[in-house]
Design an enzyme around this catalytic site. Sequence first.
Site, mmCIF file in Angstrom:
data_model
loop_
_atom_site.group_PDB
_atom_site.id
_atom_site.type_symbol
_atom_site.label_atom_id
_atom_site.label_comp_id
_atom_site.label_asym_id
_atom_site.label_seq_id
_atom_site.Cartn_x
_atom_site.Cartn_y
_atom_site.Cartn_z
ATOM 1 N N HIS A 1 0.901 -0.983 -0.081
ATOM 2 C CA HIS A 1 0.064 0.003 0.118
ATOM 3 C C HIS A 1 0.930 1.281 -0.037
ATOM 4 O O HIS A 1 0.337 2.315 -0.468
ATOM 5 C CB HIS A 1 -1.024 0.020 1.157
ATOM 6 C CG HIS A 1 -1.962 -1.192 1.304
ATOM 7 N ND1 HIS A 1 -3.050 -1.026 0.184
ATOM 8 C CD2 HIS A 1 -2.175 -2.238 1.755
ATOM 9 C CE1 HIS A 1 -3.918 -2.162 0.324
ATOM 10 N NE2 HIS A 1 -3.369 -2.819 1.562
ATOM 11 N N ASP B 1 -8.651 -6.475 6.103
ATOM 12 C CA ASP B 1 -9.270 -7.299 4.848
ATOM 13 C C ASP B 1 -9.994 -8.282 5.097
ATOM 14 O O ASP B 1 -11.012 -8.733 4.556
ATOM 15 C CB ASP B 1 -7.852 -7.584 3.878
ATOM 16 C CG ASP B 1 -7.398 -6.354 3.234
ATOM 17 O OD1 ASP B 1 -8.234 -6.051 2.134
ATOM 18 O OD2 ASP B 1 -6.304 -5.951 3.609
#
Length: 267
Positions: free
Chosen positions: A48, A178
Amino acid sequence: MPAPVNPFKAAIREDRFQLGLWVALASPYAAEVVSASGYDWLLIDGEHGPNDIPLLSAQVQAVMRSGSHPMVRLPCGEAWMIKQILDAGAQTLLIPMVESVEQAKALVKAVRYPPHGIRGVGAALGRASEFSRIGDYLQTANEQVCLLLQIESRAGLEALDDIASLEGVDGLFIGPSDLAADMGYLGQPGHPAVTAAITDAFQRIAKAGKASGIMTLDLGQAHIYRSLGASFMAIGTDVTLLVAATEKLRSDFISSESGSAKPVSGY
């Protein structure tokens, strides 16, 4: 001379808890600043964070001079990325979105030299072997590489027992954000159902004799994870700490000026 000892791998093998921090600013200078803060490990984020292999390599180098161990999360488990970052000197890798034992087996092979794996033999060109100055690097490198696999979906949880049983997998890292999204609780990593799934996962990881990892920005949740048996855990990120500190500084100054008769422009 053998490959350098991996202190993080040695610690989790001895069940010594390791406290970490996420590094996602994609800056070697910022990574070096953070590296003197006393954390056992720093996760340099290539998933990320806006990083590529050369930038990840530079941050590994910056952190290696400190007492913190540089861990790298690649954006995915591609063998060519693994080969390059290992040659650049990283010894501990976190691979995201692992969902099957077949995927895990391929990752184990990717971090090992033949005949046990498929890692290309080119470390003489990189920092890992001190540019070929470590004479026994090829014979000793496999033992010092630490492979951590990130489980962050229901499919990953279903395959967890088979993944955890694999030789060459040193630890499993649960991704609560997630996982929460995949379970239908987007933005709620602390939801009781998610915590229950993590509790079960930690128990299964421990039963397999592997280290369990996790990260959270919530210190209350961090203490829960620690009580559940987390072997290694990150409790923040450089990005969120920078945001919080800069906003608090401005807010504190404005608050201290509130009683002043002289207006301050820009507020």
